[in-house]
Every structure is written in C-alpha cells, then in structure tokens.
Design a protein around this motif. Structure first.
Motif: not given
Length: 185
Positions: A56-62, A97-106
């Motif tokens: 589980i990669q660290n999610f980034v802030m987008n 398994l791999l999970l990665e991604g970004a927070i795209t909305g706040y």
C-alpha cells in the motif's frame, strides 16, 4: 409404570436424535454453499489462497484543503484495515497486490437551502483516486474514484466539525476500497 417411563425416555431420545441430525444436516448444507465458487471467509474476503502480500503506497494529496496529515492518516487506516481483516502481509514493494492513489478532492459545499438563500446544511466530501493491481489475476486490476461525505449544520464551521467528520469519512472510504479489492462485493 416402569414400562411407561421407558417408552417416554425412548421417545425423547428419538426426538433428540432427529433434532441433532437436522442440525448436522443444516451445517453441512451451509458449509457446502460457502465452499462453492469462490473462497469466502468470515471477514467477508474473497481473496485467493495464493495471495500472500500487499503493498500500500503512501497516497498523495492532489487537491487543496484538508488537514495537513490527511494523506498519512488515510494511508495508515488503509494499511491497518487490511492487516486486521486479511492474512496478507504488508510489503514495501513487489507484493501480490498493490494499492496506490491520491486524494483528489476535499470539498465543502452548501446543501439544502433555506428560505433566506442560506444553506441549512453544509457537506464535506473527500474523493480518492485508487489504482489496484493484482499480480496473480490482472482481470481484477482497476482504477476508480471513491468518494464519501458527511453533512453538518450551517451553524457550525468546518473547523468545529472537521475533527469528527474526517475520521468517519476516511473509515467509510477505507471500507469501500476494501470491499472492491478484497471482498469484491
């Protein structure tokens, strides 16, 4: 009198044995249904037995806004949930398994207007873009956006409710991601 007592005892034994046989039969049928098609567990996962590890990669802030530790909190909750509800071992890379991604909305948006053109409720929404890769079954790979929200009264400011709303939203996002990756509901 003894003959009557013996017959009563015999009838009770037969009734008890029939009841026990029915319980065993019901358990057998239930196990048969659970074992067909996919691999199910009592935590709701349908993960294949050959899957042993997850990254589980660290999610980034987008997106702008949100608490400074939002991505860290989200990533850690995700890791914790998988560790608690699966037998998968966390690995820094090269996992099954791999999970990665970004927070795209706040986003904070007004909902439910009143007669004075003021919002009766405000809505805090968090959106997360997730990429999921299964090294053992590429048909399960996906890229998908997850979002969840919580409403709060307009009399309260975001600063007043953020500390209680964000954890609820994150918990639901983690559950939704888990269901789509490990439980495949």
């Amino acid at each position: 009198m003894k003959n009557k007592e013996w017959k009563m005892k015999n009838v009770n034994d037969i009734f008890f044995n029939k009841k026990l046989a029915l319980i065993h039969y019901s358990l057998f049928i239930s196990l048969l249904f659970l074992s067909s098609c996919k691999i199910y567990s009592f935590t709701g996962t349908t993960l294949s037995k050959d899957l042993k590890t997850i990254t589980i990669q660290n999610f980034v802030m987008n997106t702008a806004g949100g608490p400074a530790n939002l991505t860290l909190t989200f990533t850690e909750k995700l890791k914790e949930y998988y560790q608690r509800n699966t037998s998968l071992k966390l690995k820094p890379n090269d996992a099954d398994l791999l999970l990665e991604g970004a927070i795209t909305g706040y986003e904070l948006t007004p909902v439910s207007a009143t007669s004075g053109d003021k919002a009766a409720l405000n809505r805090l929404t968090i959106r997360v873009e997730v990429r999921f890769f299964n090294a053992k079954n590429e048909d399960e790979n996906f890229e998908k956006e997850f979002s969840f929200y919580q409403d709060f009264p307009q009399e309260q400011t975001l600063a007043q409710v953020e500390g209680s709303l964000v954890p609820k939203i994150i918990d639901q996002l983690v559950l939704n991601i888990f269901n789509d990756t490990a439980a495949q509901w």
